[in-house]
Design a protein around this motif. Structure first.
Motif, PDB file in Angstrom:
ATOM      1  N   LEU A   1      -4.436   4.044  -1.004  1.00  0.00           N
ATOM      2  CA  LEU A   1      -5.637   3.781  -0.190  1.00  0.00           C
ATOM      3  C   LEU A   1      -6.546   2.770  -0.885  1.00  0.00           C
ATOM      4  CD1 LEU A   1      -6.485   7.396   1.057  1.00  0.00           C
ATOM      5  CD2 LEU A   1      -5.644   5.474   2.431  1.00  0.00           C
ATOM      6  N   LEU A   2      -6.662   2.877  -2.219  1.00  0.00           N
ATOM      7  CA  LEU A   2      -7.480   1.929  -2.975  1.00  0.00           C
ATOM      8  C   LEU A   2      -6.936   0.506  -2.813  1.00  0.00           C
ATOM      9  CD1 LEU A   2      -9.788   1.448  -5.036  1.00  0.00           C
ATOM     10  CD2 LEU A   2      -8.061   1.755  -6.848  1.00  0.00           C
ATOM     11  N   ALA A   3      -5.622   0.369  -2.923  1.00  0.00           N
ATOM     12  CA  ALA A   3      -5.002  -0.946  -2.759  1.00  0.00           C
ATOM     13  C   ALA A   3      -5.260  -1.486  -1.350  1.00  0.00           C
ATOM     14  CB  ALA A   3      -3.502  -0.854  -3.017  1.00  0.00           C
ATOM     15  N   PHE A   4      -5.112  -0.613  -0.357  1.00  0.00           N
ATOM     16  CA  PHE A   4      -5.306  -1.034   1.037  1.00  0.00           C
ATOM     17  C   PHE A   4      -6.736  -1.535   1.273  1.00  0.00           C
ATOM     18  CE2 PHE A   4      -6.406  -0.092   5.489  1.00  0.00           C
ATOM     19  CZ  PHE A   4      -5.432  -0.852   6.125  1.00  0.00           C
ATOM     20  N   VAL A   5      -7.729  -0.830   0.700  1.00  0.00           N
ATOM     21  CA  VAL A   5      -9.133  -1.232   0.864  1.00  0.00           C
ATOM     22  C   VAL A   5      -9.351  -2.641   0.311  1.00  0.00           C
ATOM     23  CG1 VAL A   5     -11.491  -0.788   0.073  1.00  0.00           C
ATOM     24  CG2 VAL A   5     -10.080   1.098   0.929  1.00  0.00           C
TER      25      VAL A   5
ATOM     26  N   LEU B   1       0.893   1.517 -15.313  1.00  0.00           N
ATOM     27  CA  LEU B   1       1.299   0.129 -15.593  1.00  0.00           C
ATOM     28  C   LEU B   1       1.836  -0.556 -14.345  1.00  0.00           C
ATOM     29  CD1 LEU B   1       1.663  -1.988 -17.815  1.00  0.00           C
ATOM     30  CD2 LEU B   1       3.943  -1.049 -18.234  1.00  0.00           C
ATOM     31  N   ILE B   2       2.730   0.109 -13.614  1.00  0.00           N
ATOM     32  CA  ILE B   2       3.369  -0.498 -12.438  1.00  0.00           C
ATOM     33  C   ILE B   2       2.354  -0.728 -11.318  1.00  0.00           C
ATOM     34  CG2 ILE B   2       5.025  -0.074 -10.570  1.00  0.00           C
ATOM     35  CD1 ILE B   2       6.747   1.375 -12.756  1.00  0.00           C
ATOM     36  N   CYS B   3       1.483   0.254 -11.070  1.00  0.00           N
ATOM     37  CA  CYS B   3       0.502   0.109  -9.987  1.00  0.00           C
ATOM     38  C   CYS B   3      -0.504  -1.002 -10.279  1.00  0.00           C
ATOM     39  CB  CYS B   3      -0.240   1.418  -9.760  1.00  0.00           C
ATOM     40  SG  CYS B   3       0.789   2.708  -9.007  1.00  0.00           S
ATOM     41  N   THR B   4      -0.932  -1.111 -11.542  1.00  0.00           N
ATOM     42  CA  THR B   4      -1.889  -2.161 -11.901  1.00  0.00           C
ATOM     43  C   THR B   4      -1.255  -3.538 -11.765  1.00  0.00           C
ATOM     44  OG1 THR B   4      -2.980  -0.644 -13.452  1.00  0.00           O
ATOM     45  CG2 THR B   4      -3.431  -3.004 -13.705  1.00  0.00           C
TER      46      THR B   4
ATOM     47  N   SER C   1       0.844  -1.209   0.000  1.00  0.00           N
ATOM     48  CA  SER C   1       0.000   0.000   0.000  1.00  0.00           C
ATOM     49  C   SER C   1       0.868   1.245   0.000  1.00  0.00           C
ATOM     50  CB  SER C   1      -0.927  -0.002   1.222  1.00  0.00           C
ATOM     51  OG  SER C   1      -1.828  -1.079   1.185  1.00  0.00           O
ATOM     52  N   ILE C   2       1.944   1.222   0.768  1.00  0.00           N
ATOM     53  CA  ILE C   2       2.878   2.365   0.810  1.00  0.00           C
ATOM     54  C   ILE C   2       3.602   2.496  -0.523  1.00  0.00           C
ATOM     55  CG2 ILE C   2       4.994   3.208   1.889  1.00  0.00           C
ATOM     56  CD1 ILE C   2       3.986   1.842   4.505  1.00  0.00           C
ATOM     57  N   PHE C   3       4.027   1.345  -1.086  1.00  0.00           N
ATOM     58  CA  PHE C   3       4.735   1.371  -2.383  1.00  0.00           C
ATOM     59  C   PHE C   3       3.853   1.983  -3.468  1.00  0.00           C
ATOM     60  CE2 PHE C   3       5.465  -0.721  -6.501  1.00  0.00           C
ATOM     61  CZ  PHE C   3       6.771  -0.311  -6.755  1.00  0.00           C
TER      62      PHE C   3
END
Length: 552
Positions: A166-170, A283-286, A154-156
């Motif tokens: 925050l979206l990833a954390f949820v 690209l990296i986040c997805t 989530s931090i990365f």
């Protein structure tokens, strides 16, 4: 039976980890690093693609390939080390739990186990404890790993944009906590039901094995088979529902992970169009989002097995926390010689179904040395219960048991039972030699002492007639002997123990009149300096008694 929530069961089980906490922390550390390396193998692939596309922020291909090689090798090593550590912890803890369970059983015996569900107890000792291996090896560490790696990812991802983090954390919380909690709540009752019915099946199987001769004799095979089939059908129905829940959970988890990837792509693309993030961030986040669900999806899958594991843990914790009917006296006086007295006894049994059965009301009796007392009465009148109260297997509700004027509750329990030879209605025989079975009463007895005790019990000649004599090894539960032969070995134990007090509960119920007369004659010879209480429903057995107490 006390019913705990899943959190309470986990807290109780985790409390047992303290001696191995450092090894557990090491396993969690290796698991976190290993899982992050696995995730970043895909992330590095995304970086490589951005480099090939000439986008800013890409890494050199040489660096990427080097990191890929290092991460791939270390991931395998760390995964092996983590699993080895977790299994080491699990098996160490299971050994300790078994030790605690058997210590608890010794503490609870014999009153709490009198007439208890033996098959269910076997299920707790065997399969329930085995299931805890899943918890210690595949639950605690994965939970910690999932939390730490999710926070890290989530931090990365949040470095590119806080909203993406925050979206990833949820989604990590939904997959790693939301789905398991809902699935666990839906399946917790089923898990407990499955373990309970499994214990019931064990009991039914044991009943049928021990009663095989009667089943064949009275042609009760069909009825007993239907009984077993009823348990297995019921168990299969519960298992099918658990499997159905597992399938639904997998579908929901996969759908949420796909939704997470689509959401990350949609939100990051929207931010890209707004000029907030670069395309390489999209690209990296997805890719990071889709490639980082390993630890949390493992938690989601765990919730299926966890329902049964926590049900097993609850049953084990209940057994460990169960209070004995009678607490042993460890700092009391030594057992005293003299008159044994039952003074104004009141006693009521509490049955397993919650009902009660009144046995004694203001009962009194005295038993003096150098005498044989016969306790006569019909079945269920309390003859055996009186002996159990004198052995302090149960506490009286009113009145007192005294030995030489000392209250039984003030006498050291171990010393009290060393003071008494107690022959029960059912003699338990170990899968060992006849000599060792008799020597249960006195481990350091010589062969001559064993033979002398066997002669008094009218079993010596029978033993000598066997091909291996006293070295004959008995089958499981002594099934190779008749009921009368087993009883006589039990009586031989009492003679070998050579205590000042002898309690005999229906000792000759399965013995022919000739051998009974030999045993009774031996008791008459042995009565000097002893107090012998002989329980029987047969008036003929009472002929040897100096005093007969009739109970109604």
């Amino acid at each position: 039976m006390k019913s705990r929530s899943g959190i309470q069961v986990m807290a109780g089980l985790i409390g047992m980890i303290r001696p191995l906490l450092s090894k557990m922390c090491l396993a969690v550390l290796m698991g976190c690093v290993g899982n992050l390396m696995a995730t970043f193998i895909t992330v590095l692939g995304a970086y490589g693609l951005t480099t090939l596309l000439g986008l800013t922020g890409g890494l050199k291909l040489s660096v990427i390939f080097t990191l890929l090689a290092v991460f791939s090798v270390l991931r395998g090593i760390l995964r092996y080390a983590e699993q080895a550590s977790n299994h080491y912890i699990a098996f160490k803890l299971l050994a300790e739990i078994r030790h605690q369970v058997f210590a608890a059983l010794r503490k609870l015996a014999p009153a709490k186990l009198d007439g208890s569900d033996k098959g269910n107890l076997i299920s707790i000792i065997t399969t329930d404890i085995e299931l805890l291996e899943v918890f210690y090896a595949h639950t605690i560490s994965p939970i910690a790993i999932a939390i730490i790696t999710s926070l890290f990812m989530s931090i990365f991802i949040g470095r590119f944009d806080v909203r993406l983090g925050l979206l990833a954390f949820v989604f990590y919380v939904i997959v790693g906590a939301g789905i398991p909690l809902v699935n666990g709540k839906l399946g917790s009752a089923l898990g407990g039901q499955y373990r309970k019915q499994y214990g019931g099946l064990n009991t039914a199987v044991l009943d049928n094995l021990y009663g095989m001769e009667e089943i064949i004799q009275y042609q009760a095979k069909e009825k007993r088979l239907k009984n077993i089939e009823g348990y297995t059908d019921s168990l299969e129905k519960v298992n099918s529902r658990l499997k159905s829940n597992e399938a639904v959970q997998r579908i929901v988890t996969d759908a949420v992970i796909l939704l997470a990837g689509a959401s990350m792509l949609a939100v990051s693309m929207n931010l890209y169009w707004d000029g907030t993030v670069s395309f390489n961030a999209v690209l990296i986040c997805t890719v990071a989002m889709l490639g980082s669900f390993g630890p949390v999806s493992a938690l989601s899958a765990l919730s299926n097995n966890l329902t049964q594991t926590l049900a097993s843990g609850n049953r084990v914790l209940n057994l460990l926390e169960e209070e004995p009917v009678v607490e042993d006296v460890t700092d009391g006086a030594a057992a005293a010689d003299g008159v044994i007295a039952a003074e104004h006894l009141d006693f009521t049994y509490s049955e397993t179904d919650g009902s009660t059965r009144h046995v004694f009301s203001d009962f009194s009796a005295e038993f003096k040395p150098d005498r044989i007392y016969g306790i006569l009465g019909k079945s269920g009148c309390g003859k055996s219960t009186l002996l159990k109260l004198m052995m302090r297997f149960y506490e009286t509700d009113g009145g007192a048991i005294t030995y030489g004027g000392k209250n039984v509750n003030e006498i050291n329990t171990e010393a009290l039972r060393r003071h008494i030879s107690y022959v029960t209605q059912e003699t338990f025989l170990f899968q060992d030699t006849i000599e060792n079975n008799i020597k249960v009463a006195k481990a350091d007895a010589t062969r001559e002492e064993v033979c002398a005790a066997a002669k008094k019990a009218a079993i010596h000649e029978f033993i000598e007639s066997l091909p291996n004599g006293y070295d004959t090894k008995l089958s499981e539960l002594g099934d190779s002997l008749s009921g009368g032969e087993r009883q006589r070995i039990g009586i031989a134990r009492a003679f070998l123990h050579d205590c000042p007090v002898i309690f005999l509960d229906e000792p000759t119920s399965n013995i022919d009149s000739l051998n009974e007369s030999i045993i009774l004659k031996s008791l008459h010879t042995e009565k000097k300096g002893k107090q012998i209480l002989l329980v029987s429903h047969r008036k003929s057995t009472m002929a040897i008694a100096d005093t007969v107490i009739e109970m109604n």
